[in-house]
Design a protein around this motif. Structure first.
Motif, PDB file in Angstrom:
ATOM      1  N   PRO A  63      22.405  43.178  51.086  1.00 48.47           N
ATOM      2  CA  PRO A  63      23.252  43.794  51.849  1.00 48.47           C
ATOM      3  C   PRO A  63      23.612  45.237  51.090  1.00 48.47           C
ATOM      4  O   PRO A  63      23.904  45.031  49.969  1.00 48.47           O
ATOM      5  CB  PRO A  63      24.291  43.458  52.599  1.00 48.47           C
ATOM      6  CG  PRO A  63      24.517  42.106  51.515  1.00 48.47           C
ATOM      7  CD  PRO A  63      23.177  41.747  50.761  1.00 48.47           C
ATOM      8  N   SER A  64      23.605  46.460  51.823  1.00 45.73           N
ATOM      9  CA  SER A  64      24.378  47.487  51.097  1.00 45.73           C
ATOM     10  C   SER A  64      25.886  47.204  51.023  1.00 45.73           C
ATOM     11  O   SER A  64      26.386  46.794  51.958  1.00 45.73           O
ATOM     12  CB  SER A  64      24.296  48.911  51.913  1.00 45.73           C
ATOM     13  OG  SER A  64      24.793  49.808  51.382  1.00 45.73           O
ATOM     14  N   VAL A  65      26.685  47.526  49.782  1.00 45.53           N
ATOM     15  CA  VAL A  65      27.951  47.278  49.613  1.00 45.53           C
ATOM     16  C   VAL A  65      28.768  48.487  49.620  1.00 45.53           C
ATOM     17  O   VAL A  65      29.879  48.517  48.953  1.00 45.53           O
ATOM     18  CB  VAL A  65      28.282  46.111  48.863  1.00 45.53           C
ATOM     19  CG1 VAL A  65      27.832  44.920  48.932  1.00 45.53           C
ATOM     20  CG2 VAL A  65      27.594  46.621  47.412  1.00 45.53           C
ATOM     21  N   ASN A  66      28.371  49.687  50.107  1.00 44.96           N
ATOM     22  CA  ASN A  66      28.808  50.737  49.800  1.00 44.96           C
ATOM     23  C   ASN A  66      30.114  50.914  50.787  1.00 44.96           C
ATOM     24  O   ASN A  66      30.333  50.478  51.854  1.00 44.96           O
ATOM     25  CB  ASN A  66      27.818  52.017  50.774  1.00 44.96           C
ATOM     26  CG  ASN A  66      26.806  52.218  49.729  1.00 44.96           C
ATOM     27  OD1 ASN A  66      26.756  51.720  48.431  1.00 44.96           O
ATOM     28  ND2 ASN A  66      25.591  52.666  50.021  1.00 44.96           N
ATOM     29  N   ILE A 122      23.164  30.525  47.735  1.00 44.77           N
ATOM     30  CA  ILE A 122      24.435  30.878  46.818  1.00 44.77           C
ATOM     31  C   ILE A 122      25.511  31.016  47.675  1.00 44.77           C
ATOM     32  O   ILE A 122      26.668  30.857  47.391  1.00 44.77           O
ATOM     33  CB  ILE A 122      24.198  32.240  45.962  1.00 44.77           C
ATOM     34  CG1 ILE A 122      22.977  32.201  45.040  1.00 44.77           C
ATOM     35  CG2 ILE A 122      25.503  32.565  45.240  1.00 44.77           C
ATOM     36  CD1 ILE A 122      23.009  30.947  44.009  1.00 44.77           C
ATOM     37  N   TRP A 123      25.513  31.593  48.950  1.00 46.31           N
ATOM     38  CA  TRP A 123      26.504  31.903  49.941  1.00 46.31           C
ATOM     39  C   TRP A 123      26.637  31.092  51.165  1.00 46.31           C
ATOM     40  O   TRP A 123      27.596  30.884  51.544  1.00 46.31           O
ATOM     41  CB  TRP A 123      26.379  33.411  50.566  1.00 46.31           C
ATOM     42  CG  TRP A 123      25.899  34.154  49.301  1.00 46.31           C
ATOM     43  CD1 TRP A 123      24.644  35.026  49.282  1.00 46.31           C
ATOM     44  CD2 TRP A 123      26.363  34.694  48.138  1.00 46.31           C
ATOM     45  NE1 TRP A 123      24.887  35.947  48.027  1.00 46.31           N
ATOM     46  CE2 TRP A 123      25.867  35.703  47.294  1.00 46.31           C
ATOM     47  CE3 TRP A 123      27.948  34.181  47.763  1.00 46.31           C
ATOM     48  CZ2 TRP A 123      26.253  36.130  46.206  1.00 46.31           C
ATOM     49  CZ3 TRP A 123      28.300  34.873  46.594  1.00 46.31           C
ATOM     50  CH2 TRP A 123      27.559  35.755  45.661  1.00 46.31           C
ATOM     51  N   MET A 141      37.533  38.148  40.307  1.00 45.82           N
ATOM     52  CA  MET A 141      35.866  38.248  40.331  1.00 45.82           C
ATOM     53  C   MET A 141      35.599  37.457  41.636  1.00 45.82           C
ATOM     54  O   MET A 141      34.788  37.768  42.445  1.00 45.82           O
ATOM     55  CB  MET A 141      35.173  37.709  39.086  1.00 45.82           C
ATOM     56  CG  MET A 141      33.751  37.603  39.275  1.00 45.82           C
ATOM     57  SD  MET A 141      33.090  39.505  39.766  1.00 45.82           S
ATOM     58  CE  MET A 141      33.027  40.214  38.144  1.00 45.82           C
ATOM     59  N   HIS A 142      36.412  36.478  41.776  1.00 46.59           N
ATOM     60  CA  HIS A 142      36.172  35.599  43.200  1.00 46.59           C
ATOM     61  C   HIS A 142      36.147  36.434  44.338  1.00 46.59           C
ATOM     62  O   HIS A 142      35.528  36.475  45.146  1.00 46.59           O
ATOM     63  CB  HIS A 142      37.139  34.272  43.186  1.00 46.59           C
ATOM     64  CG  HIS A 142      36.808  33.334  44.101  1.00 46.59           C
ATOM     65  ND1 HIS A 142      37.813  33.315  45.165  1.00 46.59           N
ATOM     66  CD2 HIS A 142      35.704  32.464  44.201  1.00 46.59           C
ATOM     67  CE1 HIS A 142      37.239  32.371  45.944  1.00 46.59           C
ATOM     68  NE2 HIS A 142      36.302  31.790  45.442  1.00 46.59           N
ATOM     69  N   TRP A 143      37.266  37.286  44.229  1.00 46.09           N
ATOM     70  CA  TRP A 143      37.642  38.026  45.455  1.00 46.09           C
ATOM     71  C   TRP A 143      36.387  38.959  45.699  1.00 46.09           C
ATOM     72  O   TRP A 143      35.950  39.259  46.911  1.00 46.09           O
ATOM     73  CB  TRP A 143      38.952  38.645  45.244  1.00 46.09           C
ATOM     74  CG  TRP A 143      39.381  39.755  46.478  1.00 46.09           C
ATOM     75  CD1 TRP A 143      39.380  41.132  46.489  1.00 46.09           C
ATOM     76  CD2 TRP A 143      39.379  39.413  47.852  1.00 46.09           C
ATOM     77  NE1 TRP A 143      39.575  41.466  47.606  1.00 46.09           N
ATOM     78  CE2 TRP A 143      39.545  40.538  48.542  1.00 46.09           C
ATOM     79  CE3 TRP A 143      39.472  37.990  48.619  1.00 46.09           C
ATOM     80  CZ2 TRP A 143      39.929  40.431  50.095  1.00 46.09           C
ATOM     81  CZ3 TRP A 143      39.632  38.122  49.735  1.00 46.09           C
ATOM     82  CH2 TRP A 143      39.949  39.206  50.660  1.00 46.09           C
ATOM     83  N   ILE A 144      35.916  39.683  44.995  1.00 44.43           N
ATOM     84  CA  ILE A 144      34.823  40.668  44.719  1.00 44.43           C
ATOM     85  C   ILE A 144      33.570  39.760  45.332  1.00 44.43           C
ATOM     86  O   ILE A 144      32.940  40.310  46.341  1.00 44.43           O
ATOM     87  CB  ILE A 144      34.475  41.468  43.593  1.00 44.43           C
ATOM     88  CG1 ILE A 144      35.881  42.275  43.309  1.00 44.43           C
ATOM     89  CG2 ILE A 144      33.254  42.338  43.694  1.00 44.43           C
ATOM     90  CD1 ILE A 144      35.694  42.658  41.980  1.00 44.43           C
ATOM     91  N   VAL A 145      33.453  38.641  44.815  1.00 40.68           N
ATOM     92  CA  VAL A 145      32.087  38.020  45.304  1.00 40.68           C
ATOM     93  C   VAL A 145      32.221  37.612  46.747  1.00 40.68           C
ATOM     94  O   VAL A 145      31.416  37.581  47.610  1.00 40.68           O
ATOM     95  CB  VAL A 145      31.791  36.831  44.285  1.00 40.68           C
ATOM     96  CG1 VAL A 145      30.966  35.828  44.825  1.00 40.68           C
ATOM     97  CG2 VAL A 145      31.414  37.216  42.971  1.00 40.68           C
ATOM     98  N   VAL A 146      33.663  37.237  47.154  1.00 39.97           N
ATOM     99  CA  VAL A 146      33.691  36.947  48.697  1.00 39.97           C
ATOM    100  C   VAL A 146      33.505  37.935  49.558  1.00 39.97           C
ATOM    101  O   VAL A 146      32.761  37.642  50.459  1.00 39.97           O
ATOM    102  CB  VAL A 146      35.251  36.162  48.795  1.00 39.97           C
ATOM    103  CG1 VAL A 146      35.578  36.286  50.355  1.00 39.97           C
ATOM    104  CG2 VAL A 146      35.622  34.840  48.167  1.00 39.97           C
ATOM    105  N   LEU A 147      33.952  38.977  49.154  1.00 37.56           N
ATOM    106  CA  LEU A 147      33.512  40.334  50.004  1.00 37.56           C
ATOM    107  C   LEU A 147      32.034  40.489  50.080  1.00 37.56           C
ATOM    108  O   LEU A 147      31.419  40.893  51.242  1.00 37.56           O
ATOM    109  CB  LEU A 147      34.168  41.591  49.328  1.00 37.56           C
ATOM    110  CG  LEU A 147      35.686  41.673  49.203  1.00 37.56           C
ATOM    111  CD1 LEU A 147      36.258  42.809  48.744  1.00 37.56           C
ATOM    112  CD2 LEU A 147      36.047  41.478  50.865  1.00 37.56           C
ATOM    113  N   ALA A 174      29.524  38.107  49.792  1.00 36.48           N
ATOM    114  CA  ALA A 174      29.037  36.946  50.335  1.00 36.48           C
ATOM    115  C   ALA A 174      29.259  37.287  52.090  1.00 36.48           C
ATOM    116  O   ALA A 174      28.508  36.851  52.817  1.00 36.48           O
ATOM    117  CB  ALA A 174      29.764  35.719  50.036  1.00 36.48           C
ATOM    118  N   ARG A 175      30.482  37.915  52.344  1.00 36.37           N
ATOM    119  CA  ARG A 175      30.683  38.118  53.673  1.00 36.37           C
ATOM    120  C   ARG A 175      29.671  38.933  54.224  1.00 36.37           C
ATOM    121  O   ARG A 175      29.018  39.171  55.374  1.00 36.37           O
ATOM    122  CB  ARG A 175      32.040  38.613  54.197  1.00 36.37           C
ATOM    123  CG  ARG A 175      33.106  37.476  53.934  1.00 36.37           C
ATOM    124  CD  ARG A 175      34.585  38.183  54.109  1.00 36.37           C
ATOM    125  NE  ARG A 175      35.571  37.028  53.888  1.00 36.37           N
ATOM    126  CZ  ARG A 175      36.746  37.192  53.941  1.00 36.37           C
ATOM    127  NH1 ARG A 175      37.317  38.485  54.085  1.00 36.37           N
ATOM    128  NH2 ARG A 175      37.665  36.356  53.795  1.00 36.37           N
TER     129      ARG A 175
END
Length: 171
Positions: free
Chosen positions: A168-171, A105-106, A141-147, A149-150
């Motif tokens: 990954p943890s996204v905390n 996906i990424w 939503m695209h911006w959140i998904v990019v974060l 994905a990084r």
């Protein structure tokens, strides 16, 4: 809702069905739903000569499964050893709630191992290209998904590359 309609589909795998092989180009993520189980064997767990032997063994098991399992409830191929043979102990079970190949996906992705169904298995298939098409319509939503994905790529670059990964943890 848009993602569910446009980027997801379902697939039912029969016992012995190859889901993918090491080296296959991969453009989808697969989620195992409430029914079924897969076996995954990373290419690092096989010697080069084992790979050919395993494919031959699994092809024979697949043919046996097709003959024996004409009904969905047949238990005859539910033993994973019937399909993956001597590699049963090395392989990893992928069951309900687990997923494979999130990296597709990424990033550009190539499967790192072999995956086979050893019982009837329902999966949700999540297509990268369709997901990207939907995301372009929702900038927030695209911006959140990019974060996310990084973060995923950072984790991917620090771990053994595999189709089975912990998000990954996204905390």
């Amino acid at each position: 809702r848009h993602v569910c309609c446009d980027a997801m589909s379902d697939h039912t795998a029969q016992p012995g069905e190859f889901i993918f092989h090491a080296g296959d180009a991969c453009t989808v993520m697969r989620f195992v739903t409430e029914e079924g189980q897969l076996k995954y064997l990373h290419r690092n767990d096989l010697r080069a000569e084992d790979s050919k032997n395993m494919q031959a063994h699994m092809s024979q098991a697949f043919e046996k499964a097709k003959r024996i399992n004409s009904m969905k409830s047949s238990p005859s191929m539910n033993r994973s050893g019937d399909i993956v043979g001597e590699w049963d102990e090395t392989s990893k079970k992928v069951g309900p709630g687990q997923f494979l190949s999130e990296a597709a996906i990424w990033t550009l992705w190539e499967n790192c191992g072999m995956c086979v169904s050893f019982a009837w298995c329902n999966m949700i298939v999540f297509a990268a290209e369709d997901f990207q098409s939907v995301l372009t319509q929702y900038p927030e939503m695209h911006w959140i998904v990019v974060l996310y994905a990084r973060q995923f790529i950072l984790v991917l670059n620090k771990t053994l590359i595999s189709d089975l990964m912990t998000p990954p943890s996204v905390n």
